[in-house]
Motif scaffolding. Structure first.
Motif, PDB file in Angstrom:
ATOM      1  N   UNK A 119       0.714  -0.947  -0.025  1.00  0.00           N
ATOM      2  CA  UNK A 119      -0.191  -0.422  -0.085  1.00  0.00           C
ATOM      3  C   UNK A 119       0.573   1.459  -0.205  1.00  0.00           C
ATOM      4  N   UNK A 120       2.259   1.425   0.671  1.00  0.00           N
ATOM      5  CA  UNK A 120       3.281   2.065   0.762  1.00  0.00           C
ATOM      6  C   UNK A 120       3.796   2.191  -0.608  1.00  0.00           C
ATOM      7  N   UNK A 121       3.842   1.890  -0.800  1.00  0.00           N
ATOM      8  CA  UNK A 121       4.390   1.769  -2.687  1.00  0.00           C
ATOM      9  C   UNK A 121       3.868   1.992  -3.586  1.00  0.00           C
ATOM     10  N   UNK A 122       2.328   1.901  -3.803  1.00  0.00           N
ATOM     11  CA  UNK A 122       0.605   2.197  -4.735  1.00  0.00           C
ATOM     12  C   UNK A 122       1.241   4.503  -4.604  1.00  0.00           C
ATOM     13  N   UNK A 123       1.024   3.990  -2.535  1.00  0.00           N
ATOM     14  CA  UNK A 123       0.822   5.392  -2.221  1.00  0.00           C
ATOM     15  C   UNK A 123       2.531   6.602  -3.178  1.00  0.00           C
ATOM     16  N   UNK A 124       3.089   5.940  -2.979  1.00  0.00           N
ATOM     17  CA  UNK A 124       4.275   6.808  -3.298  1.00  0.00           C
ATOM     18  C   UNK A 124       4.435   6.997  -4.993  1.00  0.00           C
ATOM     19  N   UNK A 125       4.494   6.068  -5.501  1.00  0.00           N
ATOM     20  CA  UNK A 125       4.514   6.354  -6.548  1.00  0.00           C
ATOM     21  C   UNK A 125       3.127   6.784  -7.289  1.00  0.00           C
ATOM     22  N   UNK A 126       2.464   7.040  -6.538  1.00  0.00           N
ATOM     23  CA  UNK A 126       0.914   8.047  -7.282  1.00  0.00           C
ATOM     24  C   UNK A 126       1.696   9.459  -7.226  1.00  0.00           C
ATOM     25  N   UNK A 127       1.867   9.784  -5.830  1.00  0.00           N
ATOM     26  CA  UNK A 127       2.222  10.741  -5.994  1.00  0.00           C
ATOM     27  C   UNK A 127       3.487  11.413  -6.841  1.00  0.00           C
ATOM     28  N   UNK A 128       4.577  10.589  -6.605  1.00  0.00           N
ATOM     29  CA  UNK A 128       5.582  11.020  -7.886  1.00  0.00           C
ATOM     30  C   UNK A 128       5.030  10.812  -8.683  1.00  0.00           C
ATOM     31  N   UNK A 129       4.228   9.970  -9.638  1.00  0.00           N
ATOM     32  CA  UNK A 129       4.077  10.567 -10.482  1.00  0.00           C
ATOM     33  C   UNK A 129       3.355  12.086 -10.861  1.00  0.00           C
ATOM     34  N   UNK A 130       2.337  12.358  -9.848  1.00  0.00           N
ATOM     35  CA  UNK A 130       1.767  13.591  -9.558  1.00  0.00           C
ATOM     36  C   UNK A 130       2.749  15.117  -9.037  1.00  0.00           C
ATOM     37  N   UNK A 131       3.803  14.506  -9.019  1.00  0.00           N
ATOM     38  CA  UNK A 131       4.679  15.911  -8.551  1.00  0.00           C
ATOM     39  C   UNK A 131       5.027  16.188 -10.155  1.00  0.00           C
ATOM     40  N   UNK A 132       4.908  17.744 -10.412  1.00  0.00           N
ATOM     41  CA  UNK A 132       4.991  18.287 -11.245  1.00  0.00           C
ATOM     42  C   UNK A 132       6.304  19.457 -11.341  1.00  0.00           C
TER      43      UNK A 132
END
Length: 345
Positions: A7-20
């Motif tokens: 779950x932590x991995x999925x959250x981290x990857x999602x936030x990485x992709x959203x970083x502008x």
């Protein structure tokens, strides 16, 4: 714990992709991989697990941590490239526009003159000789046949530092030193450099000015060698149509001594304000080296002879370029100096 890790991995990857931008991306890195981040907390809590589960969970945490790190680095590179591209687009330059001109100066007229004279005499086999500007009385006067009390010393109002040390009044001491060093061997030199005299600063005089002197010593040197040298110098500096005239004069270090005039380059010899209606312009002094000077330097006047000449660098420049005031050379006025454009070199 495995489910929590995924779950932590999925959250981290999602936030990485959203970083502008890089700041938002760094915030994600600190939040998940920092010392107080949840993945680090999991590693710290490994000690609470049963011994048989620790290797499996440790490997799993490291895999997740590695995946998040790789995705972070890839996203960081992508954002950096994007930022550079945006900056290039924002700061685009029209390469067809003319560039800003770079102001390039030119050589000082005195430098141009001395280099021209040096090139001429080097082509004739002369060497450039230099010496100290703070000089001994012996080399400035006595070695040049001007003992203490000699009346000719009054012709040069001198800056004395002590009774035996002075600012040289001429570049002739370089000749005396060179003759002394050569110990009877042949000499063929010119000596450019600064000299100092207590002259009143006016349109034609300065307390500091430049001289160029020449000296040739060998066997069978005659007055005709001197005249031929000076004639070549005059023609190279002022034009092939120039004529020279030698008039008897007096210098303590030469015998016989002469003053050299050149035919006026403004009127061609017919008479004008420049030559004071005479048709001739005085330009330098010269003569055959005095036997006393040769003897003091260790030469035998019965076996060798020589000639010497001396000129003011400023005077040559004033005549060559039509300058009417010697002080222009030292005031650093850009309006004056800009007249001597580099394309003339």
């Amino acid at each position: 714990m495995e489910e929590q890790l995924n779950q932590l991995k999925e959250e981290a990857l999602a936030k990485i992709a959203a970083a502008s931008n890089s700041k938002e991306l760094n915030d994600v890195r600190v939040a998940y991989l920092g010392k107080k981040g949840p993945i680090t907390d999991l590693l710290k809590g490994m000690g609470k697990l049963p011994a048989e589960e620790r290797p499996k969970m440790g490997a799993l945490v490291n895999v997740v941590r590695q995946e998040v790190t790789e995705v972070l680095e890839a996203r960081a590179q992508l954002l950096e490239e994007k930022a550079v591209q945006e900056q290039l687009e924002k700061e685009s330059i029209d390469v067809t526009l003319p560039g800003r001109p770079i102001k390039v100066g030119s050589k000082h007229p005195l430098t141009k003159v001395v280099e021209e004279i040096e090139d001429l005499f080097i082509s004739m086999g002369y060497e450039i000789a230099e010496g100290p500007e703070v000089e001994k009385d012996y080399y400035n006067f006595e070695a040049l046949n001007l003992p203490k009390g000699h009346p000719a010393r009054d012709m040069q109002d001198t800056f004395y530092i002590s009774e035996e040390i002075l600012l040289r009044t001429q570049t002739s001491p370089v000749q005396a030193r060179t003759m002394e060093e050569k110990q009877g061997a042949s000499v063929k030199i010119i000596c450019p450099g600064k000299v100092f005299r207590r002259d009143n600063d006016d349109a034609t005089h300065s307390h500091q000015f430049n001289q160029i002197e020449g000296l040739v010593i060998s066997e069978n040197i005659t007055m005709s060698d001197l005249k031929g040298t000076l004639d070549l110098f005059a023609k190279k500096m002022f034009g092939q149509e120039r004529e020279i005239r030698l008039r008897p004069s007096f210098f303590p270090f030469t015998e016989p001594s002469v003053e050299m005039d050149i035919s006026c380059f403004k009127c061609g010899g017919s008479g004008c304000s420049l030559c004071k209606q005479t048709g001739w312009i005085e330009i330098l002094g010269a003569g055959m080296v005095h036997p006393n000077v040769l003897e003091m330097a260790g030469y035998d006047p019965k076996k060798v002879s020589g000639f010497a000449f001396g000129m003011g660098q400023e005077r040559i420049a004033m005549l060559k370029y039509g300058v009417d005031d010697i002080r222009h050379f030292y005031t650093n006025d850009i309006r004056f100096l800009s007249q001597f454009h580099r394309t003339e070199e």
